[in-house]
Scaffold this motif. Structure first.
Motif, PDB file in Angstrom:
ATOM      1  N   ASN A  65       0.843  -1.201   0.000  1.00  0.00           N
ATOM      2  CA  ASN A  65       0.000   0.000   0.000  1.00  0.00           C
ATOM      3  C   ASN A  65       0.873   1.244   0.000  1.00  0.00           C
ATOM      4  O   ASN A  65       2.064   1.189   0.313  1.00  0.00           O
ATOM      5  CB  ASN A  65      -0.891   0.026   1.239  1.00  0.00           C
ATOM      6  CG  ASN A  65      -1.738  -1.220   1.408  1.00  0.00           C
ATOM      7  OD1 ASN A  65      -1.558  -1.976   2.363  1.00  0.00           O
ATOM      8  ND2 ASN A  65      -2.655  -1.455   0.488  1.00  0.00           N
ATOM      9  N   VAL A  66       0.270   2.379  -0.311  1.00  0.00           N
ATOM     10  CA  VAL A  66       0.952   3.669  -0.206  1.00  0.00           C
ATOM     11  C   VAL A  66       0.935   4.166   1.232  1.00  0.00           C
ATOM     12  O   VAL A  66       1.939   4.619   1.775  1.00  0.00           O
ATOM     13  CB  VAL A  66       0.307   4.713  -1.146  1.00  0.00           C
ATOM     14  CG1 VAL A  66       0.886   6.113  -0.886  1.00  0.00           C
ATOM     15  CG2 VAL A  66       0.536   4.321  -2.604  1.00  0.00           C
ATOM     16  N   ASN A  67      -0.220   4.086   1.864  1.00  0.00           N
ATOM     17  CA  ASN A  67      -0.332   4.599   3.229  1.00  0.00           C
ATOM     18  C   ASN A  67      -1.346   3.749   3.988  1.00  0.00           C
ATOM     19  O   ASN A  67      -2.541   4.015   3.966  1.00  0.00           O
ATOM     20  CB  ASN A  67      -0.772   6.067   3.222  1.00  0.00           C
ATOM     21  CG  ASN A  67      -0.478   6.760   4.535  1.00  0.00           C
ATOM     22  OD1 ASN A  67       0.291   6.251   5.364  1.00  0.00           O
ATOM     23  ND2 ASN A  67      -1.052   7.941   4.731  1.00  0.00           N
ATOM     24  N   ASN A  68      -0.841   2.731   4.635  1.00  0.00           N
ATOM     25  CA  ASN A  68      -1.685   1.851   5.433  1.00  0.00           C
ATOM     26  C   ASN A  68      -1.102   1.826   6.839  1.00  0.00           C
ATOM     27  O   ASN A  68      -1.443   2.662   7.678  1.00  0.00           O
ATOM     28  CB  ASN A  68      -1.742   0.458   4.802  1.00  0.00           C
ATOM     29  CG  ASN A  68      -2.799  -0.440   5.417  1.00  0.00           C
ATOM     30  OD1 ASN A  68      -3.616   0.000   6.222  1.00  0.00           O
ATOM     31  ND2 ASN A  68      -2.780  -1.706   5.050  1.00  0.00           N
ATOM     32  N   TYR A  69      -0.176   0.931   7.118  1.00  0.00           N
ATOM     33  CA  TYR A  69       0.492   0.936   8.417  1.00  0.00           C
ATOM     34  C   TYR A  69       1.574   2.007   8.500  1.00  0.00           C
ATOM     35  O   TYR A  69       1.964   2.434   9.579  1.00  0.00           O
ATOM     36  CB  TYR A  69       1.098  -0.439   8.704  1.00  0.00           C
ATOM     37  CG  TYR A  69       0.083  -1.461   9.139  1.00  0.00           C
ATOM     38  CD1 TYR A  69      -0.076  -1.799  10.483  1.00  0.00           C
ATOM     39  CD2 TYR A  69      -0.746  -2.081   8.221  1.00  0.00           C
ATOM     40  CE1 TYR A  69      -1.027  -2.733  10.888  1.00  0.00           C
ATOM     41  CE2 TYR A  69      -1.699  -3.016   8.609  1.00  0.00           C
ATOM     42  CZ  TYR A  69      -1.832  -3.333   9.946  1.00  0.00           C
ATOM     43  OH  TYR A  69      -2.777  -4.247  10.340  1.00  0.00           O
ATOM     44  N   ASP A  70       2.066   2.433   7.353  1.00  0.00           N
ATOM     45  CA  ASP A  70       3.085   3.480   7.303  1.00  0.00           C
ATOM     46  C   ASP A  70       3.056   4.084   5.907  1.00  0.00           C
ATOM     47  O   ASP A  70       2.527   3.492   4.965  1.00  0.00           O
ATOM     48  CB  ASP A  70       4.474   2.895   7.612  1.00  0.00           C
ATOM     49  CG  ASP A  70       5.501   3.954   7.978  1.00  0.00           C
ATOM     50  OD1 ASP A  70       5.124   5.145   8.067  1.00  0.00           O
ATOM     51  OD2 ASP A  70       6.670   3.604   8.169  1.00  0.00           O
ATOM     52  N   CYS A  71       3.650   5.256   5.771  1.00  0.00           N
ATOM     53  CA  CYS A  71       3.750   5.909   4.470  1.00  0.00           C
ATOM     54  C   CYS A  71       4.884   5.274   3.670  1.00  0.00           C
ATOM     55  O   CYS A  71       6.016   5.174   4.157  1.00  0.00           O
ATOM     56  CB  CYS A  71       3.993   7.401   4.628  1.00  0.00           C
ATOM     57  SG  CYS A  71       4.279   8.266   3.062  1.00  0.00           S
ATOM     58  N   ILE A  72       4.609   4.867   2.459  1.00  0.00           N
ATOM     59  CA  ILE A  72       5.573   4.177   1.618  1.00  0.00           C
ATOM     60  C   ILE A  72       6.802   5.029   1.327  1.00  0.00           C
ATOM     61  O   ILE A  72       7.874   4.503   1.025  1.00  0.00           O
ATOM     62  CB  ILE A  72       4.893   3.739   0.303  1.00  0.00           C
ATOM     63  CG1 ILE A  72       5.707   2.643  -0.403  1.00  0.00           C
ATOM     64  CG2 ILE A  72       4.628   4.935  -0.609  1.00  0.00           C
ATOM     65  CD1 ILE A  72       4.968   2.008  -1.580  1.00  0.00           C
ATOM     66  N   TYR A  73       6.660   6.371   1.420  1.00  0.00           N
ATOM     67  CA  TYR A  73       7.775   7.261   1.103  1.00  0.00           C
ATOM     68  C   TYR A  73       8.704   7.513   2.282  1.00  0.00           C
ATOM     69  O   TYR A  73       9.740   8.159   2.112  1.00  0.00           O
ATOM     70  CB  TYR A  73       7.241   8.595   0.580  1.00  0.00           C
ATOM     71  CG  TYR A  73       6.579   8.500  -0.775  1.00  0.00           C
ATOM     72  CD1 TYR A  73       7.330   8.266  -1.928  1.00  0.00           C
ATOM     73  CD2 TYR A  73       5.200   8.646  -0.910  1.00  0.00           C
ATOM     74  CE1 TYR A  73       6.727   8.197  -3.175  1.00  0.00           C
ATOM     75  CE2 TYR A  73       4.582   8.564  -2.152  1.00  0.00           C
ATOM     76  CZ  TYR A  73       5.361   8.343  -3.283  1.00  0.00           C
ATOM     77  OH  TYR A  73       4.760   8.263  -4.511  1.00  0.00           O
ATOM     78  N   ALA A  83      -3.738   1.956  -2.736  1.00  0.00           N
ATOM     79  CA  ALA A  83      -3.054   2.998  -1.977  1.00  0.00           C
ATOM     80  C   ALA A  83      -3.371   2.947  -0.488  1.00  0.00           C
ATOM     81  O   ALA A  83      -2.470   3.015   0.354  1.00  0.00           O
ATOM     82  CB  ALA A  83      -3.402   4.371  -2.539  1.00  0.00           C
ATOM     83  N   THR A  84      -4.654   2.814  -0.125  1.00  0.00           N
ATOM     84  CA  THR A  84      -5.028   2.939   1.289  1.00  0.00           C
ATOM     85  C   THR A  84      -5.896   1.795   1.803  1.00  0.00           C
ATOM     86  O   THR A  84      -6.547   1.937   2.837  1.00  0.00           O
ATOM     87  CB  THR A  84      -5.760   4.274   1.546  1.00  0.00           C
ATOM     88  OG1 THR A  84      -6.977   4.303   0.789  1.00  0.00           O
ATOM     89  CG2 THR A  84      -4.888   5.460   1.160  1.00  0.00           C
ATOM     90  N   HIS A  85      -5.922   0.675   1.092  1.00  0.00           N
ATOM     91  CA  HIS A  85      -6.607  -0.531   1.570  1.00  0.00           C
ATOM     92  C   HIS A  85      -8.109  -0.336   1.767  1.00  0.00           C
ATOM     93  O   HIS A  85      -8.672  -0.720   2.797  1.00  0.00           O
ATOM     94  CB  HIS A  85      -5.965  -1.007   2.878  1.00  0.00           C
ATOM     95  CG  HIS A  85      -6.123  -2.480   3.139  1.00  0.00           C
ATOM     96  ND1 HIS A  85      -7.261  -3.037   3.666  1.00  0.00           N
ATOM     97  CD2 HIS A  85      -5.271  -3.524   2.948  1.00  0.00           C
ATOM     98  CE1 HIS A  85      -7.103  -4.342   3.800  1.00  0.00           C
ATOM     99  NE2 HIS A  85      -5.897  -4.667   3.358  1.00  0.00           N
ATOM    100  N   PRO A  86      -8.824   0.211   0.784  1.00  0.00           N
ATOM    101  CA  PRO A  86     -10.277   0.376   0.923  1.00  0.00           C
ATOM    102  C   PRO A  86     -11.030  -0.868   0.457  1.00  0.00           C
ATOM    103  O   PRO A  86     -10.456  -1.801  -0.107  1.00  0.00           O
ATOM    104  CB  PRO A  86     -10.562   1.538  -0.025  1.00  0.00           C
ATOM    105  CG  PRO A  86      -9.590   1.296  -1.150  1.00  0.00           C
ATOM    106  CD  PRO A  86      -8.327   0.762  -0.490  1.00  0.00           C
TER     107      PRO A  86
END
Length: 301
Positions: free
Chosen positions: A113-121, A144-147
């Motif tokens: 993901n991009v931003n789930n448990y942490d920001c990918i960046y 991106a956000t696990h919807p």
């Protein structure tokens, strides 16, 4: 499966399909995010590689997932295949999982993901992703956000898809051709949209370790003991569950060995389904102001 792009690419919409000429045959650039398309337009075609989706004699509109893998793929297809997959990262345990896999001569697949448990960046996440990719592990999209994708419009799905494509292009210089719907939920409309507009192979699983839903390590091991060669298995695990990389995964490798699987049977999902796992491969980017999770509220899955 790869073809070098024979002409410069203009900036097109995310769903666009581009016809190019290579060795006299029509090839098709997979649908890509606007950001990736814009970056490719600035590069010489020799600086990246791309694969077409399907051969088509005269129809520019013929698109779809690699090798015609439509629908949801729930089992691998190569002989005696057994695929370990890890969802919801990148997070704290990715490097540990990679080390266990490498030490045992196997490959695994991460759905990120991009931003789930942490920001990918975040720098540690960037470092971990590059470490995993460098060791030959497959990196696929998990949105991106696990919807819940079934609850989203097509435009909202585009936002989820493009976020991961942009991030992995910047961080690794790749765009994945594989996606796993969060919670394993994707109705026919969602699957067809991911197949046709985005050129993704949609991947779920046929064995769930239960690590994210409260199963103890002992209960998860019991599930894994039921997988005996030559069964074809895609196993769901989560790198965000601390007991999985530290206890369950090392035990799972041994259980699989006891049940007749060799290291060569443990491939990435694209390898075991017979398609190239990346729509585009090129050179990773350098950190700038766009390396941010702004616009992506942290997920809860």
């Amino acid at each position: 499966m790869f073809s070098r792009l024979a002409l410069a690419i203009g900036i097109l919409g995310a769903a666009a399909s581009v016809q190019v000429q290579a060795a006299g045959a029509a090839k098709y650039l997979p649908p890509l995010s606007d950001t990736v398309m814009a970056d490719l337009a600035k590069l010489d075609p020799s600086q990246y590689e791309t694969f077409h989706l399907q051969n088509a004699s005269d129809a520019l509109t013929k698109r779809g997932p690699p090798n015609g893998l439509r629908g949801i793929q729930e089992r691998c297809t190569t002989s005696h295949c057994y695929d370990f997959t890890f969802d919801d990262g990148p997070y704290n345990n990715m490097r540990n999982i990679v080390d266990h896999a490498t030490d045992n001569g196997i490959k695994v697949t991460f759905f990120v993901n991009v931003n789930n448990y942490d920001c990918i960046y975040n720098q540690q996440r960037v470092s971990d992703l590059r470490y995993a990719y460098g060791k030959g592990m497959q990196i696929c999209s998990h949105t991106a956000t696990h919807p819940h994708l079934n609850d989203l419009t097509h435009a909202q799905i585009d936002h989820q898809v493009q976020g991961v494509e942009d991030a992995l292009w910047k961080i690794l210089g790749v765009v994945p051709a594989c996606i796993r719907p969060p919670y394993g939920e994707a109705n026919d409309d969602v699957v067809n949209y991911l197949n046709d507009r985005w050129g993704y192979v949609v991947i779920n699983w046929n064995y769930d370790s239960g690590d994210s839903t409260g199963s103890t390590t002992a209960q998860s091991k019991a599930v894994l003991r039921t997988i005996k060669s030559p069964k074809h298995a895609i196993v769901l695990m989560h790198e965000t569950v601390d007991t999985t990389p530290n206890n369950l995964f090392p035990a799972a490798i041994k259980i699989a060995q006891d049940n007749g699987y060799t290291a060569a049977n443990h491939q990435t999902v694209p390898q075991s389904l017979g398609f190239n796992g990346y729509k585009v491969t090129g050179t990773r980017g350098s950190r700038d102001s766009t390396w941010t999770c702004n616009g992506y509220t942290p997920g809860q899955g």
